[in-house]
Design an enzyme around this catalytic site. Structure first.
Site, short mmCIF file in Angstrom:
data_model
loop_
_atom_site.label_atom_id
_atom_site.label_comp_id
_atom_site.label_asym_id
_atom_site.label_seq_id
_atom_site.Cartn_x
_atom_site.Cartn_y
_atom_site.Cartn_z
N ASP A 194 -2.30 -10.34 7.85
CA ASP A 194 -3.08 -9.10 7.92
C ASP A 194 -3.75 -8.78 6.57
OD1 ASP A 194 -0.48 -8.71 7.03
OD2 ASP A 194 -0.04 -7.02 8.34
N HIS A 195 -3.40 -9.52 5.51
CA HIS A 195 -4.08 -9.42 4.21
C HIS A 195 -4.93 -10.67 3.99
CE1 HIS A 195 -1.27 -6.24 2.47
NE2 HIS A 195 -0.58 -6.67 3.49
N ASP A 223 0.05 -7.27 -3.90
CA ASP A 223 -0.09 -6.20 -2.92
C ASP A 223 0.50 -4.94 -3.54
OD1 ASP A 223 0.03 -4.43 -0.84
OD2 ASP A 223 1.19 -5.72 0.51
N ASN A 281 0.06 -1.89 -2.41
CA ASN A 281 0.33 -0.86 -1.40
C ASN A 281 -0.15 0.52 -1.86
OD1 ASN A 281 1.37 -1.72 1.16
ND2 ASN A 281 3.19 -2.48 0.09
N TYR A 315 4.83 -7.33 -5.41
CA TYR A 315 4.76 -6.74 -4.07
C TYR A 315 5.36 -5.34 -4.14
CZ TYR A 315 5.63 -6.04 0.92
OH TYR A 315 5.67 -5.53 2.19
N GLU A 348 5.16 -11.39 0.13
CA GLU A 348 5.76 -11.38 1.48
C GLU A 348 5.96 -12.80 2.00
OE1 GLU A 348 5.96 -8.11 4.38
OE2 GLU A 348 3.83 -7.92 3.99
#
Length: 260
Positions: A250-251, A150, A152, A109, A34
């Site tokens: 936020d990560h 990430d 997810n 990602y 990101e």
DNA sequence: ATGGTTGCAAAGCAA
């Protein structure tokens, strides 16, 4: 050798935080997700000034992945194979020297996939199928391989403080978790779980509703190690303290230490 | 609690 992965949620907003992290921990390789920047807008020189080689796959406004490495990034490839029409910047690979051999490292990602029941969730599952194929092909090289990023995906209930809050979320759907398990079952080791079993191990806390203050987190940032890489695994960790800093992502970073 | 927060980029989308 230390390899870290960090979804920084915007490289421009997080540049000072990222540079401070690199100065403090001095990881050999960093996988970023990101970056939310095109390649031309990526602050390459700021990272080069700290001694890193840089490879990016950027995109305007959202997504975007990057690799930073103190030693040269070799055989860089950009994009996840399997769909010529997929324009999302979510996958970059490179090889880096580890002692007298090479390790293949991926910064990925994985699509969020929300809301479920839409084309976004279908895209997530299709992307995971392509990832499965690419991972299987990479394993055939029998080179130490690290898939970092990430994902997810919340693999198990204990990977969430409140698993019931995620039952209708794409990150915790049975299909998402099954695709994760299939990937792991190719022979990968979940490095964080190999070193830190049990509940309370999180990598993401929402910005909303004071999630971090309540430790209302989930574990979605992962490092999967091929058997050749797992043989070298010495330790791993999660740098939660970055989430408590000013203007945090936020990560938080996840890292492994490999013998060289 | 049909809200809540953040980044990019300049309104609304993605997360």
């Amino acid at each position: 050798m230390i390899i870290a992965t960090w979804n920084i949620n915007g490289v421009k907003a997080r540049l000072e935080s990222a540079l401070a992290y690199l100065r403090q921990h001095s990881p050999d390789v960093v996988c970023l997700q990101e970056i939310k920047s095109v390649d031309e807008g990526f602050p390459t020189s700021a990272f080069q000034d700290l001694g890193y080689n840089v490879a990016t796959l950027g995109q305007k406004g959202f997504n975007g992945v990057a690799l930073l490495s103190k030693s040269p990034l070799e055989d860089v490839t950009r994009g996840l194979p399997g769909d010529e029409l997929d324009q999302h910047a979510r996958w970059i690979e490179a090889s880096v020297a580890l002692g007298d051999r090479m390790v293949r490292i991926v910064s990925l990602y994985l699509p969020n996939g929300n809301p479920i029941g839409t084309e976004k969730f279908a895209y997530k599952l299709a992307w995971m199928k392509r990832m499965q194929a690419r991972a299987a092909a990479l394993l055939e090289d029998e080179m130490p391989l690290v898939l970092a990023g990430d994902f997810n995906v919340i693999p198990e209930s204990e990977d969430a403080k409140r698993p019931q809050a995620w039952v209708n979320d794409a990150l915790f759907q049975p299909e998402s978790r099954a695709a994760w398990r299939s990937l792991v079952n190719l022979g990968f080791t979940d490095a964080t779980r190999a070193c830190h079993p049990g509940p309370g191990v999180y990598t993401f806390w929402d910005y909303q509703a004071g999630a971090f203050q309540k430790d209302d987190g989930i574990r979605i940032d992962h490092m999967l190690l091929s058997s050749q890489a797992a043989d070298l695994l010495r330790s791993s960790g999660i740098d939660r303290d970055t989430r408590a800093q000013e203007k945090p992502s936020d990560h938080v970073p996840v890292w492994i230490k490999l013998d060289s």
